[in-house]
Enzyme design. Structure first.
Site, PDB file in Angstrom:
ATOM      1  N   HIS A 205      18.272 -15.963 -13.227  1.00 57.90           N
ATOM      2  CA  HIS A 205      17.446 -14.868 -12.713  1.00 57.90           C
ATOM      3  C   HIS A 205      18.115 -13.515 -12.927  1.00 57.90           C
ATOM      4  O   HIS A 205      19.331 -13.382 -12.828  1.00 57.90           O
ATOM      5  CB  HIS A 205      17.047 -15.083 -11.250  1.00 57.90           C
ATOM      6  CG  HIS A 205      18.158 -15.060 -10.243  1.00 57.90           C
ATOM      7  ND1 HIS A 205      18.612 -13.897  -9.663  1.00 57.90           N
ATOM      8  CD2 HIS A 205      18.875 -16.059  -9.673  1.00 57.90           C
ATOM      9  CE1 HIS A 205      19.559 -14.177  -8.784  1.00 57.90           C
ATOM     10  NE2 HIS A 205      19.755 -15.478  -8.771  1.00 57.90           N
TER      11      HIS A 205
ATOM     12  N   ASP B  59      25.894 -13.612  -9.420  1.00 62.00           N
ATOM     13  CA  ASP B  59      24.599 -14.093  -8.925  1.00 62.00           C
ATOM     14  C   ASP B  59      23.507 -13.119  -9.318  1.00 62.00           C
ATOM     15  O   ASP B  59      23.217 -12.187  -8.572  1.00 62.00           O
ATOM     16  CB  ASP B  59      24.665 -14.256  -7.405  1.00 62.00           C
ATOM     17  CG  ASP B  59      23.395 -14.824  -6.812  1.00 62.00           C
ATOM     18  OD1 ASP B  59      22.607 -15.420  -7.549  1.00 62.00           O
ATOM     19  OD2 ASP B  59      23.194 -14.669  -5.590  1.00 62.00           O
TER      20      ASP B  59
ATOM     21  N   GLU C 105      13.917 -13.849  -7.683  1.00 63.99           N
ATOM     22  CA  GLU C 105      14.483 -15.115  -7.189  1.00 63.99           C
ATOM     23  C   GLU C 105      15.044 -14.961  -5.789  1.00 63.99           C
ATOM     24  O   GLU C 105      14.890 -15.854  -4.938  1.00 63.99           O
ATOM     25  CB  GLU C 105      15.586 -15.599  -8.136  1.00 63.99           C
ATOM     26  CG  GLU C 105      16.116 -16.996  -7.807  1.00 63.99           C
ATOM     27  CD  GLU C 105      17.193 -17.029  -6.732  1.00 63.99           C
ATOM     28  OE1 GLU C 105      17.446 -18.116  -6.184  1.00 63.99           O
ATOM     29  OE2 GLU C 105      17.790 -15.961  -6.427  1.00 63.99           O
ATOM     30  N   GLU C 106      15.717 -13.841  -5.527  1.00 62.30           N
ATOM     31  CA  GLU C 106      16.389 -13.677  -4.242  1.00 62.30           C
ATOM     32  C   GLU C 106      15.408 -13.619  -3.069  1.00 62.30           C
ATOM     33  O   GLU C 106      15.797 -13.825  -1.925  1.00 62.30           O
ATOM     34  CB  GLU C 106      17.265 -12.419  -4.258  1.00 62.30           C
ATOM     35  CG  GLU C 106      18.423 -12.462  -5.243  1.00 62.30           C
ATOM     36  CD  GLU C 106      19.482 -13.504  -4.896  1.00 62.30           C
ATOM     37  OE1 GLU C 106      19.332 -14.190  -3.869  1.00 62.30           O
ATOM     38  OE2 GLU C 106      20.465 -13.622  -5.654  1.00 62.30           O
TER      39      GLU C 106
ATOM     40  N   ASP D 130      22.460 -21.049 -11.676  1.00 58.78           N
ATOM     41  CA  ASP D 130      22.433 -20.050 -10.606  1.00 58.78           C
ATOM     42  C   ASP D 130      23.466 -20.342  -9.522  1.00 58.78           C
ATOM     43  O   ASP D 130      23.244 -20.043  -8.349  1.00 58.78           O
ATOM     44  CB  ASP D 130      21.028 -19.973  -9.986  1.00 58.78           C
ATOM     45  CG  ASP D 130      20.891 -18.827  -8.996  1.00 58.78           C
ATOM     46  OD1 ASP D 130      21.698 -17.881  -9.069  1.00 58.78           O
ATOM     47  OD2 ASP D 130      19.991 -18.886  -8.142  1.00 58.78           O
TER      48      ASP D 130
ATOM     49  N   HIS E 188      26.301 -12.421  -2.582  1.00 56.67           N
ATOM     50  CA  HIS E 188      25.486 -11.427  -1.863  1.00 56.67           C
ATOM     51  C   HIS E 188      26.333 -10.362  -1.169  1.00 56.67           C
ATOM     52  O   HIS E 188      25.971  -9.857  -0.101  1.00 56.67           O
ATOM     53  CB  HIS E 188      24.593 -12.117  -0.810  1.00 56.67           C
ATOM     54  CG  HIS E 188      23.555 -13.017  -1.385  1.00 56.67           C
ATOM     55  ND1 HIS E 188      22.624 -13.677  -0.600  1.00 56.67           N
ATOM     56  CD2 HIS E 188      23.288 -13.390  -2.673  1.00 56.67           C
ATOM     57  CE1 HIS E 188      21.835 -14.407  -1.374  1.00 56.67           C
ATOM     58  NE2 HIS E 188      22.228 -14.238  -2.640  1.00 56.67           N
TER      59      HIS E 188
END
Length: 466
Positions: free
Chosen positions: A285, A297, A331-332, A359, A429
């Protein structure tokens, strides 16, 4: 007439040999021999990716991309720039059918945010608001905190939670289990009358680094502000509370939610030579959170998926089936772009051979995770043997991925990269997700695994059995 019918029948059978065979399957020994014949091609891919001219290419491409664009939050201008950047890059790479498929994705911005302990002493807390959170009033929320270690404890102490800021100081077990506190923390706190929720970041390690992520509300339950705080601050507040100190925090969050934004899934292909309508899909992604660089990520996963097509093109290979790269958007926020892609293409589901998603980092790879029938697993185990030159041959279970889950639930085999994620959730994140955590040699190896597997599956005479 009978002769004509037989000729037509034989022609139709020949045209569909690439389909999954439910009757009279080939002996497995024949399939093993077919796979072993790819050993030289596999060595060429490995040599080019790990030792040859393409060495470090995925790393260098990724560094240029994230250093230029930065983080890429759903609905943001930077994500729009990232998609246009990748569209041009894939075109310039000489890939086929490069195009954008429009989707709608959420658009949330965190705005200015702060949290300060005002009693029993003044201390600024490190926070990151959670995706989709509502804002506080402009003057903020000042309230005493209630520290709990679980949802059970929260509900047992429901009377104490009224009008307070709930601080979750849960124990980290693993990401899949502990992330429930981030996802449901505000919802459960609101049910017992809390004004806001502060959740200890979902990570086993911290250098005063909060981690963001998505969270959810529910119809009929008040929406309260939600943010993650660092491990250090959560444990500090918990210790103070355990000593009997009254802890008061002022929380300010300027988050805003806008109407869904236009965005795109980014697609490129190497068109199949014999069964072009059939697809082996590789993916990662393109969006990220709005902190760090989104290098891990999921920049790494997206760029080794691009690299797979580049390596195959560079070697002058053209598999029998189409090898399709999809760089997902949204995606998130729960695989929003992938869900819309599935709805658009599911009428052709029988043409999808395998869906692959990377991922969970591109650290030192150990093999491939795979979900499929026993017969398909047997074939994939043989394919993994082709990676013996780099000693990455293991086949694991549970080849899951947020963006490929729609296809897998419908019965399409799925695969994901299996790598060393020991430190993945240290940076996940957070501001720490930058190129500094990436290793070029490890990315080379990941690209080699991804390319060998996707090419061989795409080039075999028959699709994976379901």
């Amino acid at each position: 007439m009978k002769l004509l019918f037989l000729i037509v029948l034989m022609y139709m059978f020949d045209q569909h040999k690439g389909n999954r065979l439910s009757n009279n399957p080939r002996p497995f020994e024949d399939i093993k021999r077919e796979i072993s014949d790819y050993s030289e091609v596999a060595k060429k891919i490995i040599n080019l990716a790990v030792y040859g001219k393409a060495q470090n290419r995925s790393y260098e491409r990724l560094a240029l991309f994230v250093d230029t664009i930065g983080p890429r939050l759903s609905g943001s201008k930077s994500l729009e720039l990232a998609i246009q950047y990748m569209y041009k890059a894939l075109k310039n790479d000489g890939l086929e059918n490069v195009h954008l498929e429009q989707v709608k994705i959420p658009h949330w911005e965190r705005g200015e945010e702060s949290a300060v302990m005002v009693e029993p002493r003044n201390h600024s807390l490190a926070i990151l608001g959670l995706g989709g959170s509502v804002a506080t009033p402009p003057e903020g929320i000042t309230a005493e905190v209630l520290v709990v270690t679980s949802f059970d404890e929260l509900h047992q102490r429901a009377q104490e939670a009224q009008g307070k800021i709930v601080v979750y100081n849960q124990r980290y077990v693993n990401y899949g289990e502990t992330v429930l506190y981030r996802g449901r923390g505000a919802l459960e706190a609101a049910k017992v009358g809390a004004k806001a929720a502060l959740i200890k970041s979902i990570t086993p390690f911290s250098i005063n680094s909060p981690h963001t992520g998505i969270q959810s509300y529910a119809v009929g339950v008040p929406k309260i502000p939600a943010a993650c705080i660092s491990l250090e601050d959560a444990e500090l507040i918990a210790r103070m509370s355990s000593w009997g100190s009254k802890v008061v925090v002022t929380l300010k969050m300027g988050a805003k939610t806008y109407p869904d934004a236009d965005s795109f899934n980014t697609v490129a292909e190497i068109v199949g030579s014999k069964y072009p309508e059939q697809v082996v899909l590789v993916s990662g992604h393109l969006d990220s959170w709005d902190v760090g660089q989104g290098a891990m990520d999921d920049g790494g996963g997206a760029f080794i998926s691009w690299e797979a097509l580049s390596l195959i093109k560079d070697l002058g290979l053209r598999p029998k089936r189409t090898l399709r790269l999809v760089l997902w958007t949204g995606e998130e926020q729960g695989g929003i772009g992938a869900e819309q892609y599935y709805k658009l293409h599911k009428m052709n589901i029988s043409n999808f051979d395998v869906v692959m998603e990377s991922d969970e980092g591109t650290f030192m790879p150990s093999g491939l995770a795979f979900t499929g029938s026993d017969e398909a697993r047997g074939i994939m185990k043989e394919i993994m043997k082709l990676l013996k030159p780099i000693n990455i041959t293991q086949l694991f279970g549970n080849g899951e991925g947020t963006d490929i889950s729609y296809w897998m639930k419908a019965g399409v085999p799925g695969a994901s990269l299996n790598d060393d994620i020991t430190k993945y959730f240290w940076f996940h994140h957070s501001q720490g997700d930058t190129m500094t955590v990436q290793n070029p040699m490890e990315m080379n190896l990941c690209a080699a695994v991804w390319t060998v597997v996707s090419y061989v599956v795409a080039d075999m005479e028959e699709k994976l059995p379901v």
